[in-house]
Design a protein around this motif. Structure first.
Motif, mmCIF file in Angstrom:
data_model
loop_
_atom_site.group_PDB
_atom_site.id
_atom_site.type_symbol
_atom_site.label_atom_id
_atom_site.label_comp_id
_atom_site.label_asym_id
_atom_site.label_seq_id
_atom_site.Cartn_x
_atom_site.Cartn_y
_atom_site.Cartn_z
ATOM 1 N N SER A 82 5.265 -0.700 3.133
ATOM 2 C CA SER A 82 4.421 0.485 3.141
ATOM 3 C C SER A 82 5.100 1.600 3.928
ATOM 4 O O SER A 82 6.304 1.541 4.192
ATOM 5 N N SER B 10 3.194 -6.191 3.477
ATOM 6 C CA SER B 10 3.181 -4.903 2.789
ATOM 7 C C SER B 10 4.425 -4.081 3.085
ATOM 8 O O SER B 10 4.747 -3.817 4.251
ATOM 9 N N ARG C 4 -4.038 4.791 6.910
ATOM 10 C CA ARG C 4 -5.227 4.693 6.064
ATOM 11 C C ARG C 4 -5.701 3.254 5.922
ATOM 12 O O ARG C 4 -6.893 2.989 5.754
ATOM 13 N N VAL C 5 -4.763 2.312 5.981
ATOM 14 C CA VAL C 5 -5.100 0.900 5.820
ATOM 15 C C VAL C 5 -5.772 0.340 7.075
ATOM 16 O O VAL C 5 -6.600 -0.580 6.998
ATOM 17 N N ASP D 260 -9.190 4.605 -1.431
ATOM 18 C CA ASP D 260 -9.814 3.758 -0.413
ATOM 19 C C ASP D 260 -10.399 2.503 -1.048
ATOM 20 O O ASP D 260 -10.371 1.417 -0.448
ATOM 21 N N PHE E 236 0.839 -1.195 0.000
ATOM 22 C CA PHE E 236 0.000 0.000 0.000
ATOM 23 C C PHE E 236 0.879 1.251 0.000
ATOM 24 O O PHE E 236 1.877 1.325 0.710
ATOM 25 N N SER F 122 0.606 5.654 4.986
ATOM 26 C CA SER F 122 -0.269 4.719 4.275
ATOM 27 C C SER F 122 -0.888 3.721 5.249
ATOM 28 O O SER F 122 -2.075 3.380 5.135
ATOM 29 N N ILE G 13 -7.615 -0.018 -1.512
ATOM 30 C CA ILE G 13 -7.217 -0.620 -0.239
ATOM 31 C C ILE G 13 -8.213 -1.704 0.149
ATOM 32 O O ILE G 13 -7.836 -2.833 0.498
ATOM 33 N N ASP G 14 -9.480 -1.381 0.083
ATOM 34 C CA ASP G 14 -10.525 -2.341 0.443
ATOM 35 C C ASP G 14 -10.472 -3.570 -0.462
ATOM 36 O O ASP G 14 -10.563 -4.711 -0.002
ATOM 37 N N VAL H 123 -2.128 -7.661 8.765
ATOM 38 C CA VAL H 123 -1.237 -7.047 7.775
ATOM 39 C C VAL H 123 0.145 -6.955 8.393
ATOM 40 O O VAL H 123 0.342 -6.269 9.400
#
Length: 228
Positions: free
Chosen positions: A84, A82, A91-92, A62, A56, A88, A65-66, A103
């Motif tokens: 990342s 990830s 937001r995840v 969004d 990500f 970021s 991401i979803d 994650v």
């Protein structure tokens, strides 16, 4: 060649934008049975598919991401890994909560950028964003950044989704054939064996060798020898 930042070139930036748009289209509109069929191929070959790597970044919408979590579920994996950044990751976090999927944030060695996952403190901050956030620890990068993976694993093994094994030199040094760098690969493997931590371990081949398949076999043999 010639120096300079290629991303300052308007033509390069335009190519990146075009590529990002194409990838976004693919992520949002590829039928989910595409991923189920991929999983079936791994199953038929007897290969365990444990995670889906999706790095990500701030360009993700969004929706993307979803959709990443939806794709991971279609693959039938237990978690996402990830590479990342902290911005970021923030937001995840609500999507990880929504899908109830772990994650594992992958670390690198850029200790000068506070937005990167390079220091233990970066992991600690990310873990506070969501109870589903965890650590994909790359022990080679961790050593290159100046930290001890053996102690870190002992202290944080419950938060680690998987390990990446490679050998690197300290002080942001280069990747090396296993046994020629400063990464305590043998010590990490011995710890994992003694403590029986249920953490998957992946060989990550990044140094320059003449033949990739031959070099990965050497890495695998190195790990077997280390475990006795």
């Amino acid at each position: 060649p010639g120096g300079g930042n290629p991303f300052q070139d308007p033509a390069v930036r335009e190519q990146i934008k075009k590529w990002q748009a194409e990838v976004k289209e693919w992520r949002l509109n590829t039928p989910l049975d595409y991923f189920a069929k991929i999983r079936a191929k791994f199953d038929a070959a007897g290969i365990l598919l444990q995670s889906y790597n999706l790095s990500f970044n701030d360009s993700f919408s969004d929706e993307e991401i979803d959709r990443g979590f939806v794709m991971a579920k279609a693959l039938g994996v237990k978690f996402i890994t990830s590479s990342s950044t902290l911005t970021s990751a923030k937001r995840v976090a609500p999507f990880a909560d929504k899908h109830k999927m772990r994650v594992g944030m992958h670390n690198h060695d850029d200790t000068k950028d506070p937005n990167q996952f390079a220091k233990p403190e970066s992991f600690e901050e990310a873990l506070s964003y969501s109870k589903y956030f965890a650590i994909n620890l790359d022990i080679g990068h961790f050593v290159a950044a100046g930290y001890d993976p053996v102690t870190f694993i002992q202290e944080h093994h419950k938060q680690i989704t998987n390990l990446h094994l490679k050998d690197r030199k300290k002080d942001h040094g280069k990747n090396t054939p296993w046994g020629e760098g400063d990464t305590p690969i043998k010590e990490v493997l011995t710890l994992m064996k003694q403590k029986r931590y249920p953490i998957p371990i992946n060989i990550e081949y990044e140094y320059q060798g003449a033949d990739s398949i031959a070099e990965v076999k050497k890495c695998f043999q190195y790990a077997k020898d280390a475990l006795g």
